[in-house]
Design a protein around this motif. Structure first.
Motif, PDB file in Angstrom:
ATOM      1  N   GLN A 213       0.850  -1.188   0.000  1.00  0.00           N
ATOM      2  CA  GLN A 213       0.000   0.000   0.000  1.00  0.00           C
ATOM      3  C   GLN A 213       0.886   1.238   0.000  1.00  0.00           C
ATOM      4  O   GLN A 213       1.905   1.300   0.673  1.00  0.00           O
ATOM      5  CB  GLN A 213      -0.899   0.002   1.233  1.00  0.00           C
ATOM      6  CG  GLN A 213      -1.867   1.185   1.292  1.00  0.00           C
ATOM      7  CD  GLN A 213      -2.751   1.123   2.529  1.00  0.00           C
ATOM      8  OE1 GLN A 213      -2.721   0.166   3.282  1.00  0.00           O
ATOM      9  NE2 GLN A 213      -3.538   2.171   2.734  1.00  0.00           N
ATOM     10  N   ASP A 330     -11.913  -0.710   3.868  1.00  0.00           N
ATOM     11  CA  ASP A 330     -10.816   0.044   4.447  1.00  0.00           C
ATOM     12  C   ASP A 330      -9.883   0.484   3.319  1.00  0.00           C
ATOM     13  O   ASP A 330     -10.043   0.079   2.165  1.00  0.00           O
ATOM     14  CB  ASP A 330     -10.094  -0.735   5.543  1.00  0.00           C
ATOM     15  CG  ASP A 330      -9.419  -2.002   5.051  1.00  0.00           C
ATOM     16  OD1 ASP A 330      -8.897  -2.016   3.920  1.00  0.00           O
ATOM     17  OD2 ASP A 330      -9.393  -2.989   5.808  1.00  0.00           O
ATOM     18  N   GLU A 331      -8.937   1.336   3.649  1.00  0.00           N
ATOM     19  CA  GLU A 331      -8.067   1.912   2.617  1.00  0.00           C
ATOM     20  C   GLU A 331      -7.315   0.850   1.828  1.00  0.00           C
ATOM     21  O   GLU A 331      -7.195   0.936   0.600  1.00  0.00           O
ATOM     22  CB  GLU A 331      -7.055   2.864   3.251  1.00  0.00           C
ATOM     23  CG  GLU A 331      -7.504   4.294   3.350  1.00  0.00           C
ATOM     24  CD  GLU A 331      -6.317   5.230   3.491  1.00  0.00           C
ATOM     25  OE1 GLU A 331      -5.959   5.889   2.498  1.00  0.00           O
ATOM     26  OE2 GLU A 331      -5.754   5.298   4.597  1.00  0.00           O
ATOM     27  N   TRP A 334      -9.614  -0.904  -0.679  1.00  0.00           N
ATOM     28  CA  TRP A 334      -9.938  -0.046  -1.819  1.00  0.00           C
ATOM     29  C   TRP A 334      -8.740   0.051  -2.759  1.00  0.00           C
ATOM     30  O   TRP A 334      -8.884  -0.083  -3.982  1.00  0.00           O
ATOM     31  CB  TRP A 334     -10.344   1.350  -1.337  1.00  0.00           C
ATOM     32  CG  TRP A 334     -11.006   2.168  -2.410  1.00  0.00           C
ATOM     33  CD1 TRP A 334     -12.346   2.374  -2.566  1.00  0.00           C
ATOM     34  CD2 TRP A 334     -10.354   2.852  -3.492  1.00  0.00           C
ATOM     35  NE1 TRP A 334     -12.573   3.148  -3.687  1.00  0.00           N
ATOM     36  CE2 TRP A 334     -11.381   3.460  -4.274  1.00  0.00           C
ATOM     37  CE3 TRP A 334      -9.053   3.016  -3.885  1.00  0.00           C
ATOM     38  CZ2 TRP A 334     -11.108   4.215  -5.411  1.00  0.00           C
ATOM     39  CZ3 TRP A 334      -8.763   3.765  -5.035  1.00  0.00           C
ATOM     40  CH2 TRP A 334      -9.787   4.351  -5.780  1.00  0.00           C
ATOM     41  N   GLU A 335      -7.564   0.268  -2.210  1.00  0.00           N
ATOM     42  CA  GLU A 335      -6.381   0.447  -3.049  1.00  0.00           C
ATOM     43  C   GLU A 335      -6.030  -0.843  -3.786  1.00  0.00           C
ATOM     44  O   GLU A 335      -5.680  -0.809  -4.969  1.00  0.00           O
ATOM     45  CB  GLU A 335      -5.202   0.909  -2.195  1.00  0.00           C
ATOM     46  CG  GLU A 335      -3.979   1.284  -3.018  1.00  0.00           C
ATOM     47  CD  GLU A 335      -2.898   1.946  -2.184  1.00  0.00           C
ATOM     48  OE1 GLU A 335      -1.714   1.617  -2.402  1.00  0.00           O
ATOM     49  OE2 GLU A 335      -3.237   2.791  -1.326  1.00  0.00           O
ATOM     50  N   THR A 354     -13.845   5.784   2.984  1.00  0.00           N
ATOM     51  CA  THR A 354     -13.393   4.474   3.436  1.00  0.00           C
ATOM     52  C   THR A 354     -13.667   4.345   4.924  1.00  0.00           C
ATOM     53  O   THR A 354     -14.074   5.309   5.589  1.00  0.00           O
ATOM     54  CB  THR A 354     -11.885   4.261   3.180  1.00  0.00           C
ATOM     55  OG1 THR A 354     -11.130   5.028   4.137  1.00  0.00           O
ATOM     56  CG2 THR A 354     -11.495   4.659   1.760  1.00  0.00           C
ATOM     57  N   THR A 356     -11.351   3.836   7.081  1.00  0.00           N
ATOM     58  CA  THR A 356     -10.070   4.056   7.739  1.00  0.00           C
ATOM     59  C   THR A 356      -9.881   5.513   8.143  1.00  0.00           C
ATOM     60  O   THR A 356     -10.000   6.398   7.296  1.00  0.00           O
ATOM     61  CB  THR A 356      -8.922   3.651   6.797  1.00  0.00           C
ATOM     62  OG1 THR A 356      -9.137   2.311   6.340  1.00  0.00           O
ATOM     63  CG2 THR A 356      -7.579   3.745   7.502  1.00  0.00           C
ATOM     64  N   TYR A 358      -7.878   8.871   8.721  1.00  0.00           N
ATOM     65  CA  TYR A 358      -6.731   9.419   7.991  1.00  0.00           C
ATOM     66  C   TYR A 358      -5.553   9.545   8.951  1.00  0.00           C
ATOM     67  O   TYR A 358      -5.555  10.370   9.862  1.00  0.00           O
ATOM     68  CB  TYR A 358      -7.104  10.775   7.405  1.00  0.00           C
ATOM     69  CG  TYR A 358      -6.006  11.453   6.614  1.00  0.00           C
ATOM     70  CD1 TYR A 358      -5.530  10.900   5.432  1.00  0.00           C
ATOM     71  CD2 TYR A 358      -5.456  12.653   7.048  1.00  0.00           C
ATOM     72  CE1 TYR A 358      -4.536  11.532   4.692  1.00  0.00           C
ATOM     73  CE2 TYR A 358      -4.467  13.300   6.320  1.00  0.00           C
ATOM     74  CZ  TYR A 358      -4.004  12.730   5.146  1.00  0.00           C
ATOM     75  OH  TYR A 358      -3.022  13.357   4.414  1.00  0.00           O
ATOM     76  N   ALA A 387     -10.053   8.900   5.833  1.00  0.00           N
ATOM     77  CA  ALA A 387      -9.386   8.692   4.553  1.00  0.00           C
ATOM     78  C   ALA A 387     -10.430   8.516   3.451  1.00  0.00           C
ATOM     79  O   ALA A 387     -11.395   7.763   3.601  1.00  0.00           O
ATOM     80  CB  ALA A 387      -8.483   7.478   4.612  1.00  0.00           C
ATOM     81  N   ARG A 389     -10.837   8.008  -0.884  1.00  0.00           N
ATOM     82  CA  ARG A 389     -10.107   7.527  -2.052  1.00  0.00           C
ATOM     83  C   ARG A 389     -10.860   7.873  -3.332  1.00  0.00           C
ATOM     84  O   ARG A 389     -11.955   8.415  -3.328  1.00  0.00           O
ATOM     85  CB  ARG A 389      -9.889   6.015  -1.955  1.00  0.00           C
ATOM     86  CG  ARG A 389      -8.897   5.591  -0.875  1.00  0.00           C
ATOM     87  CD  ARG A 389      -7.571   6.303  -1.060  1.00  0.00           C
ATOM     88  NE  ARG A 389      -6.512   5.756  -0.238  1.00  0.00           N
ATOM     89  CZ  ARG A 389      -5.524   4.996  -0.690  1.00  0.00           C
ATOM     90  NH1 ARG A 389      -5.462   4.680  -1.972  1.00  0.00           N
ATOM     91  NH2 ARG A 389      -4.590   4.559   0.129  1.00  0.00           N
ATOM     92  N   ARG A 405      -4.467   9.803  -1.811  1.00  0.00           N
ATOM     93  CA  ARG A 405      -5.297   9.885  -0.616  1.00  0.00           C
ATOM     94  C   ARG A 405      -5.879  11.288  -0.488  1.00  0.00           C
ATOM     95  O   ARG A 405      -5.285  12.268  -0.927  1.00  0.00           O
ATOM     96  CB  ARG A 405      -4.477   9.580   0.641  1.00  0.00           C
ATOM     97  CG  ARG A 405      -3.708   8.292   0.609  1.00  0.00           C
ATOM     98  CD  ARG A 405      -2.837   8.142   1.840  1.00  0.00           C
ATOM     99  NE  ARG A 405      -3.614   7.728   3.015  1.00  0.00           N
ATOM    100  CZ  ARG A 405      -3.182   7.846   4.274  1.00  0.00           C
ATOM    101  NH1 ARG A 405      -2.016   8.430   4.528  1.00  0.00           N
ATOM    102  NH2 ARG A 405      -3.929   7.429   5.289  1.00  0.00           N
TER     103      ARG A 405
END
Length: 424
Positions: A213, A330-331, A334-335, A354, A356, A358, A387, A389, A405
């Motif tokens: 990530q 969560d981040e 998604w990523e 998200t 999560t 930041y 956070a 996205r 982000r």
């Protein structure tokens, strides 16, 4: 002042190209992108007209005044690219000291976000529109000339210019959000063209596994909050192929979602008690037909059921998830989905919440940095914001990057932000 002329090609090596990777733009591509970004900025700001009275708008708690924004964008580019800022220790404190003055007297006091807070930006007496447009034009011209004389296309050499580009591109979304809040539109209708519709596209299965990530490339441009890269493990997950649509969100509204507190978190219920909401911001019922309408800049339109829902807070996204028996990704999920893009992960219509908070990535304090305006504001958001996205239809496609982000306060709904969900 609708645009700027590019410097002659003789200042650069090579010909014109369409560079597909905005984070690795060489000098000529970067110069073209900076011109394009300024043209976009001025196109959005055209809604306020040429006279100063058009730029005096009702105060918005979640936006900056348009005249301040124009001056700030010029100041920010000048600070990063032209003023040869050095960090010097004074009384035990490291302070940025520019070697050259601003091209506009008073610009540091007016436009440095470290010196003038959000409230003061609405109160400060600024020069007239013509003076600030001239300042912006002068700065851009000087930046282009500086780019033309750079010794190489190295990442360190180009970092300040790439940072200035990223900042102006990002500010375009904030200008668009201000116009949306004021029910105004720019002169060019193409800028407010609705995003591609996303009818229910089903879900995607990801097996998970080891995943890096954040920005882990050896070259190119990354924002400080994308560094350093984080080796992580992501369990298998199921995620929506596209963001939640207006039609899907409307089912929650029609089921009394805003009247039933059991779907809302404690913070969400507290937020809801301070609002007079029965639907997302900018939704309203038609007086005669009672059909749902949506304010889209300066036009009230019938709600498009297949568009991604937007202008919703984190609390509203969480409440919909509780009602639907889903959760926010969560981040890392998604990523991973955006990077691997298995089976058609569709994004770019709206920013996306998200699950999560930041926070800085592990090792953030050890990242070599190019400190400048905005960095302390970024760090002040750690732990207070959520956070976010994705990318937004009103912004340049250059901003679309799976590693990027954004941080928004949970109650933020002025931004063009929606959400997608995962299985529990």
């Amino acid at each position: 002042m609708s645009g700027f002329t590019m410097l002659p090609d003789l200042y650069f090596t090579g010909g014109r190209h369409d560079w597909s990777d905005a984070r690795r733009l060489p000098r000529e591509g970067l110069a073209q992108a900076l011109v394009d970004s300024r043209n976009r900025t001025l196109a959005w700001l055209s809604a306020f007209g040429a006279a100063r009275r058009g730029w005096i708008v009702p105060r918005q708690y979640d936006a900056d005044p348009p005249l301040w924004t124009l001056g700030h964008l010029a100041w920010h580019a000048e600070w990063w690219c032209l003023r040869d800022v050095q960090w010097q220790e004074r009384a035990g404190v490291l302070l940025p000291v520019p070697a050259a003055p601003a091209l506009l007297d008073g610009a540091d006091e007016w436009f440095d976000p470290e010196r003038i807070g959000p409230d003061a930006r609405w109160e400060v007496a600024l020069p007239d529109v013509a003076a600030l447009k001239h300042y912006a034009a002068s700065v851009l011209d000087a930046v282009l000339r500086r780019i033309a004389l750079l010794p190489d296309d190295g990442d360190d050499t180009l970092y300040p210019f790439r940072r200035a580009l990223q900042h102006e591109d990002a500010q375009i979304e904030r200008i668009a959000a201000l116009l949306q809040a004021l029910a105004m539109a720019p002169d060019d209708p193409a800028l407010t063209r609705p995003p591609v519709s996303v009818p229910d596209a089903g879900t995607l299965q990801f097996p998970g596994g080891r995943f890096t990530q954040g920005w882990g490339e050896p070259d190119g441009f990354a924002m400080p909050d994308e560094l350093p890269a984080q080796p992580t493990y992501v369990p298998a997950f199921e995620i929506d192929a596209a963001p939640v649509t207006n039609a899907q969100y409307l089912e929650f509204v029609d089921d009394g979602g805003y009247e039933r507190p059991n779907w809302w978190s404690p913070a969400g219920r507290q937020w809801l008690m301070t609002q007079e909401r029965s639907a997302p911001r900018y939704w309203e019922r038609h007086a005669q037909t009672r059909a749902w309408m949506a304010q889209r800049f300066d036009t009230l339109r019938t709600l498009n059921p297949d568009e991604a829902v937007r202008h919703v807070t984190l609390y509203e996204a969480q409440a919909w998830c509780a009602w639907a028996g889903r959760r926010l990704p969560d981040e890392a999920e998604w990523e991973m989905a955006a990077v691997q893009n298995r089976g058609g992960f569709r994004w770019g219509m709206v920013r996306e919440w998200t699950a999560t908070p930041y926070e800085p990535y592990a090792g953030f304090a050890d990242v070599p940095s190019h400190p400048g305006p905005g960095d302390s504001e970024m760090q002040a958001r750690f732990g207070l914001c959520q956070a976010v996205r994705g990318a937004c239809f009103v912004g340049p496609t250059r901003l679309r990057h799976a590693r990027a982000r954004l941080a928004l306060a949970p109650e933020e709904d002025a931004a063009f932000v929606g959400f997608r969900t995962c299985a529990l």
